[in-house]
Structures are given as structure tokens and as C-alpha cells.
Motif scaffolding. Structure first.
Motif, PDB file in Angstrom:
ATOM      1  N   UNK A  55      15.814  21.844  76.416  1.00  0.00           N
ATOM      2  CA  UNK A  55      15.409  23.105  77.026  1.00  0.00           C
ATOM      3  C   UNK A  55      16.236  23.321  78.280  1.00  0.00           C
ATOM      4  N   UNK A  56      16.968  24.418  78.308  1.00  0.00           N
ATOM      5  CA  UNK A  56      17.707  24.777  79.507  1.00  0.00           C
ATOM      6  C   UNK A  56      16.786  25.541  80.453  1.00  0.00           C
ATOM      7  N   UNK A  57      16.644  25.032  81.655  1.00  0.00           N
ATOM      8  CA  UNK A  57      15.815  25.689  82.659  1.00  0.00           C
ATOM      9  C   UNK A  57      16.734  26.209  83.752  1.00  0.00           C
ATOM     10  N   UNK A  58      17.012  27.504  83.751  1.00  0.00           N
ATOM     11  CA  UNK A  58      17.918  28.038  84.767  1.00  0.00           C
ATOM     12  C   UNK A  58      17.300  27.961  86.152  1.00  0.00           C
ATOM     13  N   UNK A  59      18.132  27.675  87.119  1.00  0.00           N
ATOM     14  CA  UNK A  59      17.654  27.602  88.491  1.00  0.00           C
ATOM     15  C   UNK A  59      17.250  29.002  88.966  1.00  0.00           C
ATOM     16  N   UNK A  60      16.161  29.062  89.707  1.00  0.00           N
ATOM     17  CA  UNK A  60      15.691  30.338  90.240  1.00  0.00           C
ATOM     18  C   UNK A  60      16.532  30.695  91.455  1.00  0.00           C
ATOM     19  N   UNK A  61      17.212  31.799  91.376  1.00  0.00           N
ATOM     20  CA  UNK A  61      18.050  32.239  92.486  1.00  0.00           C
ATOM     21  C   UNK A  61      17.194  32.921  93.544  1.00  0.00           C
ATOM     22  N   UNK A  62      17.591  32.748  94.769  1.00  0.00           N
ATOM     23  CA  UNK A  62      16.795  33.276  95.873  1.00  0.00           C
ATOM     24  C   UNK A  62      16.940  34.771  96.046  1.00  0.00           C
ATOM     25  N   UNK A  63      16.004  35.340  96.790  1.00  0.00           N
ATOM     26  CA  UNK A  63      16.063  36.762  97.104  1.00  0.00           C
ATOM     27  C   UNK A  63      17.166  37.028  98.128  1.00  0.00           C
ATOM     28  N   UNK A  64      17.695  38.225  98.090  1.00  0.00           N
ATOM     29  CA  UNK A  64      18.649  38.680  99.089  1.00  0.00           C
ATOM     30  C   UNK A  64      18.006  39.857  99.816  1.00  0.00           C
ATOM     31  N   UNK A  65      17.822  39.731 101.126  1.00  0.00           N
ATOM     32  CA  UNK A  65      17.109  40.726 101.910  1.00  0.00           C
ATOM     33  C   UNK A  65      18.067  41.446 102.849  1.00  0.00           C
ATOM     34  N   UNK A  66      17.699  42.678 103.198  1.00  0.00           N
ATOM     35  CA  UNK A  66      18.474  43.386 104.203  1.00  0.00           C
ATOM     36  C   UNK A  66      17.948  43.027 105.592  1.00  0.00           C
ATOM     37  N   UNK A  67      18.453  43.673 106.606  1.00  0.00           N
ATOM     38  CA  UNK A  67      18.078  43.312 107.970  1.00  0.00           C
ATOM     39  C   UNK A  67      16.615  43.617 108.272  1.00  0.00           C
ATOM     40  N   UNK A  68      16.006  44.499 107.483  1.00  0.00           N
ATOM     41  CA  UNK A  68      14.591  44.807 107.658  1.00  0.00           C
ATOM     42  C   UNK A  68      13.707  43.968 106.728  1.00  0.00           C
ATOM     43  N   UNK A  69      14.303  42.960 106.141  1.00  0.00           N
ATOM     44  CA  UNK A  69      13.626  42.044 105.223  1.00  0.00           C
ATOM     45  C   UNK A  69      13.087  42.749 103.968  1.00  0.00           C
ATOM     46  N   UNK A  70      13.782  43.808 103.581  1.00  0.00           N
ATOM     47  CA  UNK A  70      13.493  44.470 102.315  1.00  0.00           C
ATOM     48  C   UNK A  70      14.443  43.917 101.258  1.00  0.00           C
ATOM     49  N   UNK A  71      13.930  43.621 100.053  1.00  0.00           N
ATOM     50  CA  UNK A  71      14.784  42.969  99.038  1.00  0.00           C
ATOM     51  C   UNK A  71      15.863  43.897  98.492  1.00  0.00           C
ATOM     52  N   UNK A  72      17.086  43.400  98.540  1.00  0.00           N
ATOM     53  CA  UNK A  72      18.185  44.042  97.823  1.00  0.00           C
ATOM     54  C   UNK A  72      18.295  43.502  96.404  1.00  0.00           C
ATOM     55  N   UNK A  73      17.935  42.215  96.264  1.00  0.00           N
ATOM     56  CA  UNK A  73      17.903  41.555  94.960  1.00  0.00           C
ATOM     57  C   UNK A  73      16.702  40.623  94.930  1.00  0.00           C
ATOM     58  N   UNK A  74      15.948  40.664  93.846  1.00  0.00           N
ATOM     59  CA  UNK A  74      14.821  39.747  93.670  1.00  0.00           C
ATOM     60  C   UNK A  74      14.715  39.353  92.210  1.00  0.00           C
ATOM     61  N   UNK A  75      13.682  38.613  91.864  1.00  0.00           N
ATOM     62  CA  UNK A  75      13.513  38.110  90.500  1.00  0.00           C
ATOM     63  C   UNK A  75      12.214  38.628  89.893  1.00  0.00           C
ATOM     64  N   UNK A  76      12.213  38.698  88.586  1.00  0.00           N
ATOM     65  CA  UNK A  76      10.985  38.958  87.835  1.00  0.00           C
ATOM     66  C   UNK A  76      10.980  38.069  86.609  1.00  0.00           C
ATOM     67  N   UNK A  77       9.791  37.715  86.109  1.00  0.00           N
ATOM     68  CA  UNK A  77       9.742  36.836  84.929  1.00  0.00           C
ATOM     69  C   UNK A  77      10.061  37.586  83.644  1.00  0.00           C
ATOM     70  N   UNK A  78      10.788  36.926  82.758  1.00  0.00           N
ATOM     71  CA  UNK A  78      11.081  37.451  81.424  1.00  0.00           C
ATOM     72  C   UNK A  78      10.490  36.490  80.400  1.00  0.00           C
ATOM     73  N   UNK A  79       9.635  37.008  79.516  1.00  0.00           N
ATOM     74  CA  UNK A  79       8.943  36.176  78.530  1.00  0.00           C
ATOM     75  C   UNK A  79       9.702  36.257  77.207  1.00  0.00           C
ATOM     76  N   UNK A  80      10.225  35.112  76.776  1.00  0.00           N
ATOM     77  CA  UNK A  80      11.019  35.051  75.550  1.00  0.00           C
ATOM     78  C   UNK A  80      10.352  34.109  74.549  1.00  0.00           C
ATOM     79  N   UNK A  81      10.342  34.506  73.286  1.00  0.00           N
ATOM     80  CA  UNK A  81       9.867  33.636  72.206  1.00  0.00           C
ATOM     81  C   UNK A  81      11.089  32.970  71.591  1.00  0.00           C
ATOM     82  N   UNK A  82      11.181  31.665  71.762  1.00  0.00           N
ATOM     83  CA  UNK A  82      12.349  30.917  71.312  1.00  0.00           C
ATOM     84  C   UNK A  82      11.998  30.008  70.141  1.00  0.00           C
ATOM     85  N   UNK A  83      12.999  29.787  69.300  1.00  0.00           N
ATOM     86  CA  UNK A  83      12.858  28.929  68.133  1.00  0.00           C
ATOM     87  C   UNK A  83      13.839  27.776  68.265  1.00  0.00           C
TER      88      UNK A  83
END
Length: 224
Positions: A55-83
Motif C-alpha cells: 500500500x502506497x501511503x502518500x505523504x500529506x503535504x502541508x498547507x500554504x497560507x498567505x500573510x493573513x493566514x488564509x489558505x492558498x493551498x490545502x488538502x481534502x480527503x479523496x475516497x478511492x475503492x482499490x482492488x
């Protein structure tokens, strides 16, 4: 002892029984030797396949925030059915031996059965098994789908050690349906992977950049 005394007296019936018992013990010892010595490597490999799952477990990349601490980039979960295809080898063999090959020989009794034909029928057996899995999962999440054979065959030939994705990025409702009514299918798993989310789409794209995903198996994941 009484038995040996009877054998010394040339008791014909007892001699026949004794020979039968010795032959039975010989067959039993030969079977044990075959299982413990000749087939030991195959059984160890099967046990390892049943005990380990790549099982490959990708590392969770961190958020990137602007100077007001608002996210420019963030993460969300993706649910995949794998075989996990390595766990389906018994099903592949059973489908090939008991259905696909028998049906072909019954329908084509005069056709020469060679290695090339066997490989084609093995490929068809794998497609049948995976299509059946896809149908059962589709019925569970209430969204029937058909297997794209070319995509599956390419994955099996090139990335067999990696899981084959039946469903990608399930909505929450379908994920709940799968978890609630998931059929008892060996080799099927619901995996959660993080996906990058860009709230401002192309804003600061020249600074945020991107990463390429590699599906090539590592040395430890390569399948002979």
C-alpha cells in the motif's frame, strides 16, 4: 508379540493387511515429503502474498497560507475503492480452469490449444473476475459501471504490484453506502488519499508549483 508370531507362521491374510498398511504409510510419507520439501517454496510465497499487502501511503503535504493566514493551498480527503490484484490470483486461476478454458474447449474442440491461446484465455479470466468485482461494488454504491478492459490490462502488465482503482474520489454519500453495505470481497479496500485544493484557482500559480505522480513500482514492489 502376537502379530509378529502370526507373521512368522505365514498368516496370509495378516501379511496382506500388513503390506497394505505399509504401502499406505509409504504414500503418506511421500505426500508429506512433497508438501514439506518440493512445494515448500510455493507455499511460502502464497503465505507471504496473504500476509502482506503493498500500500502506497502518500505523504500529506502541508498547507500554504498567505500573510493573513488564509489558505492558498490545502488538502481534502479523496475516497478511492482499490482492488489489490495480487490477492486475486486464486480467483484468476479458478475462473481460467473451471470456466474460461472449459467453455473454449467445449466450443472449439478442433482448435489447437497453444501457449498464445492460453495467455489470451488467462487475460479473459482476469477481466471476468475484475468485472464481477466492479459490478458488485457498483451495486453497493448505486452507480453501475463497466470495466474498461484496455486500462485494466495495461495496469496488470505494467503496475501489477500497485492497487487498481475501481472507483476514484467517491462522494461522501457513496462512501457511506460502500462502508455500510460493502460486499465481503477479498482484495477490495477503501483507501483515503489527500488531494490538493486551490481555493483561488490560478492565483500565485507560478509560486505554488506542482508535483508529478509516479506510478512506476519501486524495486521492492516489482512483480516477477
Amino acid at each position: 508379540m502376537l502379530i509378529f508370531d502370526q507373521l512368522k507362521r505365514s498368516d496370509r491374510q495378516l501379511q496382506v493387511i500388513s503390506i497394505g498398511v505399509l504401502l499406505g504409510l509409504g504414500v503418506l510419507l511421500a505426500g508429506l515429503w512433497y508438501v514439506q520439501v518440493l512445494s515448500a517454496k510455493r507455499f511460502r510465497a502464497d503465505q507471504q502474498d496473504q500476509s502482506f499487502r503493498t500500500v502506497r501511503v502518500p505523504a500529506i503535504r502541508g498547507k500554504i497560507l498567505d500573510r493573513n493566514r488564509q489558505p492558498l493551498v490545502e488538502n481534502r480527503p479523496s475516497y478511492n475503492v482499490n482492488l489489490y490484484l495480487e490477492e486475486l490470483r486464486p480467483q484468476f486461476r479458478h475462473e481460467y480452469t473451471n470456466r474460461v478454458k472449459k467453455d473454449f474447449l467445449r466450443a472449439n474442440p478442433k482448435v489447437a490449444f497453444g501457449r498464445k491461446m492460453a495467455e489470451e484465455l488467462e487475460r479473459q479470466a482476469r477481466v471476468n473476475v475484475v468485472s464481477n468485482y466492479l459490478c458488485q461494488v457498483g451495486a453497493t454504491v448505486r452507480e453501475p459501471r463497466l470495466l474498461v478492459e484496455t486500462n485494466f490490462n495495461r495496469h496488470y502488465e505494467e503496475r501489477r504490484s500497485l492497487p487498481f482503482t475501481l472507483w476514484k474520489d467517491l462522494p461522501f454519500e457513496q462512501m457511506a453506502l460502500f462502508m455500510e453495505g460493502s460486499p465481503n470481497l477479498g482484495g477490495v479496500s477503501l483507501d483515503v488519499q489527500p488531494i490538493r485544493v486551490y481555493p483561488y484557482t490560478n492565483t500565485a500559480a507560478h509560486l505554488l508549483g506542482y508535483l508529478n505522480r509516479s506510478d512506476k513500482p519501486t524495486k521492492d514492489e516489482e512483480v516477477a
